[in-house]
Design an enzyme around this catalytic site. Structure first.
Site, short mmCIF file in Angstrom:
data_model
loop_
_atom_site.label_atom_id
_atom_site.label_comp_id
_atom_site.label_asym_id
_atom_site.label_seq_id
_atom_site.Cartn_x
_atom_site.Cartn_y
_atom_site.Cartn_z
N ASP A 175 0.81 -1.22 0.00
CA ASP A 175 0.00 0.00 0.00
C ASP A 175 0.85 1.28 0.00
OD1 ASP A 175 -2.12 -1.76 0.27
OD2 ASP A 175 -2.20 -1.56 2.45
N ARG A 231 -5.93 0.00 0.53
CA ARG A 231 -6.65 0.47 1.73
C ARG A 231 -7.02 1.95 1.61
NH1 ARG A 231 -4.33 -1.01 7.34
NH2 ARG A 231 -2.61 0.22 6.56
#
Ligand code: F6P
Length: 357
Positions: A138, A182
């Site tokens: 991420d 995310r």
């Protein structure tokens, strides 16, 4: 000297490169490395580990996944929900530290994202010498310009977009690709730019789909009858909310579903045939890119150096092509998010990419 090594959180390409770096650097100093299995769970009494020798790590540099296993849930989870911190029960911490002491481990290297490094910080505060290594596809950890795993994930996104582009062109379709990340839009941003998307929707920039539809109509007018749209799993419309999958594990809901919603609405707005692909865990699997192999190796070597210098409670960090270190506390304080006014977004806009704003 005997040191421990564990991987926490979701796996990502490059974890084995870190193991390779740690074992290579430690064995040159005559140190022993104990690799704990399935993350912090391996610290539970009597300890689940394997002794990592150079012969055993030969050839792992290029392998995806992790030879030690990892866990993103369980006893040592320290981040719950969106930003909530869970204090690890004292008894559990004592048990884990007792295991480390029984095995005569003098310092522990924790490789992880913000959750696993928050756990590492709790070990440090409990008095155990730890150093951290930043890991996550991420790229959302603070105090480091990049984490290893991110480049490999972007590579998967670009590869997927290259494939989607050819079929999109054949059928004059709009192809929506939902990607991970995310609450941060880094994977969507870099993957989308690299893969030639006409629109990229990220959590940091609430979107209006009419703006995306307008870009697609304009492309049609310009003679480009296909379009690629990248949607970060955490993206949300102006005044709307993020989409979560229905299943819940350990009280943690998983992001997902915004790609389908965007595809459906774009079909209605543009009248074009639209399909959605959710890339999912393909972004976490497979061999690391050369960048992630090199970063992982350098991070592993630096972690050993930090232990040698007794600079505990610190995380390896990458800044301006240099591998340094910062306090773990600083790295986990807040997420590293895309700056909507930053140069990368501006460059994307300059080549006509629409962010839905
Ligand atoms: O943090 C890495 C990540 O792959 C996120 O991008 C994604 O939201 C999540 O983990 C998926 O988790 P799981 O592997 O538990 O489905």
């Amino acid at each position: 000297m005997r040191i421990g090594l564990l991987n926490g959180g979701g796996d990502c390409p490059g974890l084995n490169a870190v193991t390779h770096g740690v074992v290579g650097a430690a064995s040159q100093k005559g140190w022993e490395v104990y690799g704990f299995k399935q993350g912090y769970e391996g610290l539970l009494s009597p300890g689940d580990y394997k002794v990592l020798k150079v012969e055993k790590t030969e050839g792992i540099l290029k392998l995806g996944g992790t030879i030690l296993g990892s866990s993103n849930k369980g006893n040592f989870t320290s981040k719950v929900g969106e930003g909530g911190i869970r204090e690890i029960p004292k008894q559990l911490m004592e048990e884990a530290i007792e295991t480390l002491n029984q095995l005569a481990i003098e310092a522990l290297i924790c490789v992880g994202g913000d959750g696993s490094l928050s756990t590492a910080q709790q070990f440090f505060e409990a008095g155990f010498p730890v150093v951290g290594v930043p890991k996550t596809i991420d790229n959302d950890l603070g105090a480091t310009a990049m984490t290893f795993g991110f480049d490999s994930a972007c590579h998967s996104v670009v590869d997927a977009l290259d494939r989607l582009q050819t079929t999109a062109e054949s059928h004059k379709r709009v192809m929506v690709l939902e990607v991970m990340g995310r609450h941060a839009g880094w994977i969507a941003l870099y993957g989308g730019i690299g893969g030639g998307a006409c629109s990229i929707l990220i959590p940091e920039i609430p979107f209006e789909l009419e703006k995306v539809a307008e870009t697609i109509r304009q492309r049609d007018e310009d003679g480009f009858f296909h379009s690629l749209v990248v949607v970060a799993e955490g993206a949300a419309p102006v005044g709307g909310t993020q989409r979560y999958e229905k299943t819940k594990e350990d009280g943690e809901s998983r992001l997902g579903g915004m790609g389908d919603e965007v595809a459906e609405q774009l079909a209605a707005l543009t009248g074009k045939e639209t399909r959605c692909t959710t890339l999912g865990h393909l972004q976490r699997g497979g061999s690391p890119t050369s960048l992630d192999r090199v970063l992982g190796t350098r991070f592993g070597v630096k972690a050993v150096k930090l232990i040698e210098e007794k600079r505990f409670g610190r995380m390896v960090s990458y800044q301006q092509y240099h591998v340094g270190s910062v306090p773990i506390e600083e790295a986990v304080r807040e997420l590293n998010l895309v700056d909507p006014e930053g140069e990368v977004v501006e460059s994307a806009k300059a080549v006509g990419i629409c962010f839905g704003n």
